[in-house]
Design an enzyme around this catalytic site. Structure first.
Site, PDB file in Angstrom:
ATOM      1  N   ASP A  17       1.120  -0.984  -0.043  1.00  0.00           N
ATOM      2  CA  ASP A  17      -0.373  -0.165   0.270  1.00  0.00           C
ATOM      3  C   ASP A  17       0.887   1.162   0.004  1.00  0.00           C
ATOM      4  OD1 ASP A  17      -1.959   1.818   0.323  1.00  0.00           O
ATOM      5  OD2 ASP A  17      -3.087   1.604   1.730  1.00  0.00           O
ATOM      6  N   ASP A  18       0.700   2.060  -1.081  1.00  0.00           N
ATOM      7  CA  ASP A  18       1.415   3.589  -0.900  1.00  0.00           C
ATOM      8  C   ASP A  18       3.305   3.266  -1.262  1.00  0.00           C
ATOM      9  OD1 ASP A  18      -1.378   4.451  -0.947  1.00  0.00           O
ATOM     10  OD2 ASP A  18      -0.873   6.156   0.636  1.00  0.00           O
ATOM     11  N   CYS A  55      -5.500   3.432  -4.037  1.00  0.00           N
ATOM     12  CA  CYS A  55      -6.517   2.711  -2.798  1.00  0.00           C
ATOM     13  C   CYS A  55      -7.162   1.709  -3.935  1.00  0.00           C
ATOM     14  CB  CYS A  55      -5.969   2.693  -1.484  1.00  0.00           C
ATOM     15  SG  CYS A  55      -5.311   3.441  -1.132  1.00  0.00           S
ATOM     16  N   ARG A  59      -7.748  -1.406  -6.354  1.00  0.00           N
ATOM     17  CA  ARG A  59      -8.304  -3.478  -5.923  1.00  0.00           C
ATOM     18  C   ARG A  59      -9.179  -3.513  -6.174  1.00  0.00           C
ATOM     19  NH1 ARG A  59      -5.431  -3.211  -0.533  1.00  0.00           N
ATOM     20  NH2 ARG A  59      -3.409  -0.757  -0.292  1.00  0.00           N
ATOM     21  N   LYS A 112      -6.113  -5.892   3.934  1.00  0.00           N
ATOM     22  CA  LYS A 112      -6.513  -4.492   3.864  1.00  0.00           C
ATOM     23  C   LYS A 112      -8.027  -5.291   2.238  1.00  0.00           C
ATOM     24  CE  LYS A 112      -6.326   0.199   2.120  1.00  0.00           C
ATOM     25  NZ  LYS A 112      -5.576   1.492   1.494  1.00  0.00           N
ATOM     26  N   HIS A 114     -10.817  -2.576   1.664  1.00  0.00           N
ATOM     27  CA  HIS A 114     -11.272  -1.643   1.246  1.00  0.00           C
ATOM     28  C   HIS A 114     -11.977  -1.096  -0.481  1.00  0.00           C
ATOM     29  CE1 HIS A 114      -9.354   2.593   0.970  1.00  0.00           C
ATOM     30  NE2 HIS A 114     -10.518   3.088   1.492  1.00  0.00           N
ATOM     31  N   HIS A 204       1.195   2.826   4.163  1.00  0.00           N
ATOM     32  CA  HIS A 204       0.342   3.749   4.012  1.00  0.00           C
ATOM     33  C   HIS A 204       1.053   4.282   5.673  1.00  0.00           C
ATOM     34  CE1 HIS A 204      -3.571   5.758   3.995  1.00  0.00           C
ATOM     35  NE2 HIS A 204      -3.607   5.630   2.469  1.00  0.00           N
ATOM     36  N   ASP A 308      -0.234  -0.921  -4.666  1.00  0.00           N
ATOM     37  CA  ASP A 308      -1.350  -0.077  -5.036  1.00  0.00           C
ATOM     38  C   ASP A 308      -1.097   1.021  -5.900  1.00  0.00           C
ATOM     39  OD1 ASP A 308      -0.711   1.040  -3.100  1.00  0.00           O
ATOM     40  OD2 ASP A 308      -3.314   0.888  -2.485  1.00  0.00           O
ATOM     41  N   ASN A 309      -0.193   2.272  -5.972  1.00  0.00           N
ATOM     42  CA  ASN A 309      -0.360   3.271  -6.520  1.00  0.00           C
ATOM     43  C   ASN A 309       1.038   3.794  -6.358  1.00  0.00           C
ATOM     44  OD1 ASN A 309      -1.752   3.929  -4.009  1.00  0.00           O
ATOM     45  ND2 ASN A 309      -0.415   4.655  -3.579  1.00  0.00           N
ATOM     46  N   LYS A 377       0.567   9.517  -5.916  1.00  0.00           N
ATOM     47  CA  LYS A 377      -0.884   8.879  -5.901  1.00  0.00           C
ATOM     48  C   LYS A 377      -1.497  10.156  -5.852  1.00  0.00           C
ATOM     49  CE  LYS A 377      -3.179   6.780  -2.163  1.00  0.00           C
ATOM     50  NZ  LYS A 377      -3.265   6.822  -1.032  1.00  0.00           N
TER      51      LYS A 377
END
Length: 545
Positions: A17-18, A55, A59, A112, A114, A204, A308-309, A377
């Site tokens: 994540d991130d 995010c 996903r 996660k 989300h 993140h 994810d980004n 992002k």
């Protein structure tokens, strides 16, 4: 490869994540990631794989093989009315685990979710209702690593498990549950293949990490972001990941040279904690690999790792509204498990890492994380959508340490998994037709580089792009379209739009046709809907953020 040659592979899909393009060791970074490096050395690294810049949309796209707007997750998990912006996975899409049921896969998820607007009440958009046999993790998109909101097992809230355990740390919990699922599967379902989705929240924000992990990076970033960006680019070129003619993008214009930066001790601590977050994740991935080895399943398990980004430049302002974070957005708790008040915002007088802090690492370090690209992002320039992609599968990928330059993006993951498992793409779910698969299988790339593929499209909050072959048309909303030759200039430094107006017009028309087909709305309308849902936009949603 003939599907009959080997048993259908197990699949472990790991999403973090991130995290930026060049943070981990095998992509040129300073962070110690021996387990990911091992997977890369014995599998493949992809240099031009792309996510969807944010995010929830990433996903949704990853899980369904569709574009996020087609799934109902056009921005985040806010319900903003129109079908493509409902904030929930719709019924016109199926997830990878739902599809793999046709091939007798057992399905597990740790981490996660989300992609559901309901954070506390189970709905048909929660993991168990979308194909997973077992689920442990969080429904919400961010939060404390020590005491996360919406911690859930199955459909049951289990926040008390974190609250009552002084040693709880979410990254470790995700890893350990994933490893436990693998061992339990071997005991109970040895004759069946499994699909496991491991979705970390690291790295993140908030910057939460263990002291022993942070200490490993003391001094590692002292050269500052300028020198480290140059070093990363050199390593990437030396590894054959990037072309030497691709110049390093300029430092973010809002940030000073490292020599002029203020509050250096705090800035270094931010990057050290960020690195520690990734390090802790890699340690957990090592335990997942160990579980596969212990159960004799590593050789016939396809392990995929990606982010994810691009890196996140969101700066949590000092004095950010605590009520919003705690009550409205549910991404924080006002007090720690021991009752201490949590300090929200990037205050240089408070060092990040402990449970009672809530900070982010800021623009300049995100610029380092995305080396050599620009932007972050939210944006569709290379810094926003470029991700590491590692594929490891000893029985299905013979080349060790291979590099693949063919471009691909998130809808390709489902297409690839269906291809290698011989699973048909579902035509309907619960009596409703399912949108056609948008991805292209990457399976031919397991053998050799080069792949003929249709155009690729992106959109997030007005930022948009289309890539056709070597050409990328990209927009930083509300600015005009820019055009780049990705073979000559992947760092997007030389806009060729004025030299090729006919190409710009043709590619923009293809983008508009795609946007209409997939339900993409103009940014102005999206912002208006967001303001209707949240009287005060979150700090990362405000204009200019």
């Amino acid at each position: 490869m003939n599907h009959n040659d080997i048993r259908r592979p197990n699949i472990v899909l790991i999403l973090n994540d991130d995290m930026g393009y060049s943070d981990i060791g095998c992509y040129g970074g300073e962070i110690q990631t021996p387990n990911l490096d091992r997977l890369a050395a014995n599998g493949l690294r992809f240099t031009q794989f792309y996510n969807t810049a944010r995010c929830s949309p990433s996903r949704a796209s990853l899980l369904t093989g569709l574009h996020p707007h087609q799934t109902g997750v056009g921005v985040l998990t806010y319900d903003m009315g129109p079908e493509g912006y409902a904030g929930n996975l719709g019924k016109n899409c199926v997830t990878i685990p739902q599809a793999l049921k046709a091939s007798q896969y057992k399905t597990y998820m740790s981490g996660k979710w989300h992609v559901a607007s309901s954070l506390t009440k189970p709905t048909d958009t929660w993991p168990l209702q979308r194909g997973f046999d077992e689920f442990f993790g969080t429904i919400i998109g961010a939060g404390s690593f020590y005491d996360p909101n919406t911690l859930t097992r199955g459909n049951e809230n289990i926040e008390h498990e974190a609250r009552d355990n002084k040693d709880f740390f979410y990254t470790d919990a995700i890893s350990d549950q994933a490893a436990d699922y693998i061992r339990e599967h071997a005991r109970r379902h040895a004759g069946q293949p499994f699909f496991e989705y491991v979705a970390y929240t690291a790295p993140h924000w908030p910057l939460h990490a263990h002291d022993e992990d942070i200490a490993k990076y003391k001094g590692r970033f002292d050269q500052g972001w300028d020198a480290l960006r140059a070093e990363r680019l050199k390593r990437l070129i030396d590894e054959g990941m990037l072309e030497p003619e691709w110049a390093l993008s300029d430092r973010d214009p809002t940030q000073p040279p490292w020599t002029e930066a203020q509050e250096k001790a705090w800035l270094l601590r931010c990057m050290e904690v960020y690195a520690a977050q990734v390090d802790r994740m890699d340690q957990g991935i090592g335990r997942i690999i160990a579980a596969l080895e212990e159960t004799g399943q590593l050789d016939n398990t396809l392990i995929i790792f990606l982010s994810d980004n691009g890196a996140c430049a969101e700066d949590i302002p000092e004095g950010v509204t605590v009520d919003e974070l705690v009550n409205k957005l549910m991404i924080a708790k006002a007090r720690t498990r021991t009752g201490e008040e949590v300090h929200f915002g990037n205050n240089p007088n408070i060092m990040p890492g402990p449970e009672n802090t809530y900070q982010s690492y800021g623009v300049a370090w995100a610029n380092l994380s995305n080396t050599p690209f620009r932007l972050y992002k939210h944006w569709i320039h290379e810094g926003g959508i470029s991700t590491p992609l590692i594929c490891h599968w000893p029985q299905g990928i013979k080349e060790k340490g291979g590099i693949r330059h063919a471009p691909g993006y998130l809808p390709d993951i489902m297409a690839t998994l269906l291809d290698i498992t011989g699973t048909p793409y579902p035509q309907a779910w619960e009596g409703k037709p399912v949108a056609p698969l948008e991805g292209t299988s990457l399976r031919p790339l397991f053998e050799e580089d080069g792949l003929d593929r249709p155009p690729m499209f992106w959109e997030h909050e007005g930022n948009a792009a289309v890539r056709i072959g070597k050409w990328k048309l990209v927009r930083n909303y509300p600015k005009p379209w820019e055009l780049y030759d990705m073979e000559a200039d992947r760092t997007e430094l030389h806009d060729l739009a004025s030299r090729h107006p006919d190409r710009v017009q043709e590619m923009a028309a293809q983008y508009e046709a795609w946007a209409a087909r997939c339900g993409v709305l103009p940014r102005e309308k999206v912002l208006a809907m967001m303001k209707e849902q949240t009287s005060e936009p979150a700090f990362w949603e405000k204009e200019g953020e």
